[in-house]
Design an enzyme around this catalytic site. Structure first.
Site, mmCIF file in Angstrom:
data_model
loop_
_atom_site.group_PDB
_atom_site.id
_atom_site.type_symbol
_atom_site.label_atom_id
_atom_site.label_comp_id
_atom_site.label_asym_id
_atom_site.label_seq_id
_atom_site.Cartn_x
_atom_site.Cartn_y
_atom_site.Cartn_z
ATOM 1 C CG HIS A 133 33.046 -9.612 11.577
ATOM 2 N ND1 HIS A 133 32.814 -10.866 10.320
ATOM 3 C CD2 HIS A 133 32.145 -9.377 11.966
ATOM 4 C CE1 HIS A 133 31.586 -10.473 10.088
ATOM 5 N NE2 HIS A 133 31.026 -9.414 10.630
ATOM 6 C CB SER A 334 34.762 1.753 22.263
ATOM 7 O OG SER A 334 34.136 0.845 21.351
HETATM 8 C C1 PLP Z 1 34.992 -6.778 12.946
HETATM 9 C C2 PLP Z 1 34.636 -6.769 12.083
HETATM 10 N N1 PLP Z 1 34.820 -7.604 11.633
HETATM 11 C C3 PLP Z 1 34.794 -7.504 9.838
HETATM 12 C C4 PLP Z 1 33.847 -7.453 9.653
HETATM 13 C C5 PLP Z 1 32.756 -7.585 8.559
HETATM 14 O O1 PLP Z 1 32.293 -6.503 7.704
HETATM 15 P P1 PLP Z 1 31.672 -7.070 5.842
HETATM 16 O O2 PLP Z 1 30.353 -7.103 7.078
HETATM 17 O O3 PLP Z 1 31.874 -5.583 5.404
HETATM 18 O O4 PLP Z 1 31.364 -7.552 5.303
HETATM 19 C C6 PLP Z 1 32.122 -6.597 10.860
HETATM 20 C C7 PLP Z 1 31.383 -6.427 10.533
HETATM 21 O O5 PLP Z 1 30.378 -5.374 11.202
HETATM 22 C C8 PLP Z 1 33.276 -6.511 12.045
HETATM 23 O O6 PLP Z 1 31.982 -5.817 13.022
#
Ligand code: PLP
Length: 397
Positions: A133, A334
């Site tokens: 992400h 998934s």
């Molecule tokens: C795998 C993953 N990690 C982290 C995040 C970040 O989350 P947030 O938008 O709640 O900060 C997301 C958001 O979609 C995600 O898909």
């Protein structure tokens, strides 16, 4: 003079009040109709927190460590501790050994895990896959940590060969690894056991694994044969989103780690009488209430049922896409269904997430088979579509 708040300035008496209400009504109806076509982002739109509304009349604030006293009494620390104990069991750590808090979402949870890794091993090299992400790259930059972005495999998992090679090159440095437990775009789960073997083979002296389990952290505990994801597999911290699978009107999440690690970063603050172990100072006292209420209302069986339903809908989507000649796939366990990026008209009507030549839908509980049928009809239809919900296309060039 009041600042310009748009069509209706707040506090302007009857006329302003009517304008204000009209504007809010317009916004609400826009948001309602947007929700009818939200199939691409992992936020469960089905929830009811109305029994908690009376708490919105108070200035709840969970400033500080939920496991310590606070001078600010309008808090929900006790409920927050119960939420953390619940997530400790789900992520396979004895609640007595676990520490954690309710975050503002996945980004803060990841930041916290990486921060702890950096505090424990200040000269560490950080590793994470290119399918991670986008928040993680920002996080390591904020931490001013040295990092190597590892290649990803076609299916979205980290490329273990590249990881092994890079760790070997830097085997004199501690390794902090950010493992994906469900990537954003493809729902891929990095193999924690494989990562552990790489660390052992390379003989790095110290290592730390943070798991980003934003969505799948609430799926894998409820399936028959989960991939490794928890503390029993050797992770050191984990971040799970609250607003994703459980659903919430305000973004939130949890981060968990081992209690012994947090003692390294704890600092007492006299002003609010708390231990400053969290990233934010003032924190939502309402978010722990929502999570606690959702967990209590569903119960374990309820969440298991929810997850089963989502997985069945995901499989239905894959089969229906394929039946129409559109190549779609998903990983085991998934709910992220990947398919070729459709025509721009489809993006005008549906909220689906694009990246490169791919797009995905995520079969959250509000995504019905009938929505999927309509979406597939639209993807297969000669363009343009008959009706369109949005205005300007968000189609990326
Ligand atoms: C795998 C993953 N990690 C982290 C995040 C970040 O989350 P947030 O938008 O709640 O900060 C997301 C958001 O979609 C995600 O898909």
């Amino acid at each position: 003079m009041a600042g310009n708040l748009g069509a209706g300035n707040l506090g302007d008496g009857e006329t302003g009040g009517a304008d204000t209400r009209a504007r809010l009504d317009r916004l609400l109806s826009q948001i309602r109709s947007a929700g009818e076509h939200q199939v691409g982002y992992p936020t469960n739109q089905r929830f009811d927190y109305s029994p908690l509304y009376p708490f919105l009349e108070y200035s709840l604030n969970n400033v500080g460590d939920p496991f310590h006293e606070s001078n600010y009494w309008e808090n929900t620390h006790e409920i927050e501790r119960d939420v953390i104990a619940h997530f400790a069991r789900l992520t396979r750590i004895d609640p007595d050994e676990a520490w954690g808090y309710v975050t503002s979402g996945g980004t803060e949870g990841n930041m916290y895990g990486l921060y702890l890794g950096r505090e424990l091993f200040p000269n560490a090299m950080f590793y994470f896959s290119e399918d991670t992400h986008y928040s993680v790259l920002k996080n390591v930059r904020v931490l001013n940590a040295r990092y190597i972005m590892i290649k990803r495999q076609e299916n979205g998992e980290i490329d273990y060969r590249d990881l092994r090679e890079m760790i070997n090159v830097h085997r004199d440095l501690p390794a902090v690894i950010m493992a994906n437990i469900g990537t954003t775009m493809r729902g891929a789960v990095d193999d924690i056991d494989h990562i552990q073997r790489i660390l052992q083979d390379s003989a790095v002296t110290s290592s730390y694994i943070h798991a980003d389990a934003a969505l799948s952290g609430m799926i894998l505990p409820f399936v028959a044969e989960p991939q490794s994801y928890g503390f029993d597999a050797g992770i050191d911290s984990i971040s799970v989103s609250g607003h994703k699978l459980l659903g919430a009107p305000l973004p939130c999440g949890v981060v968990l780690t081992r209690r012994s690690y947090v003692e390294r970063v704890s600092r007492a603050v006299e002003y609010v009488g708390v231990h400053d172990t969290t990233l934010s100072g003032s924190r939502s006292g309402f978010a722990p209430l929502m999570l606690w209420y959702a967990l209590a209302r569903y119960g374990e069986d309820g969440i298991r049922g929810l997850v089963e339903g989502m997985l069945e809908t995901a499989e239905y989507a894959v089969q229906q896409f394929n039946a129409r000649g559109i190549e779609a796939w998903r990983h085991r366990n998934s709910v992220t269904v990947v398919f070729p990026k459709p025509a721009p008209e489809v993006f005008r009507k549906w909220q689906i997430a694009p990246e490169g030549r791919e797009a995905h839908i995520i079969t959250m509980p509000h995504v019905t088979r009938s929505m999927i049928d309509q979406l597939i009809d639209d993807c297969a239809a000669p363009q343009p579509l008959e009706s369109s919900a949005g205005g300007e296309t968000p189609w990326p060039n």
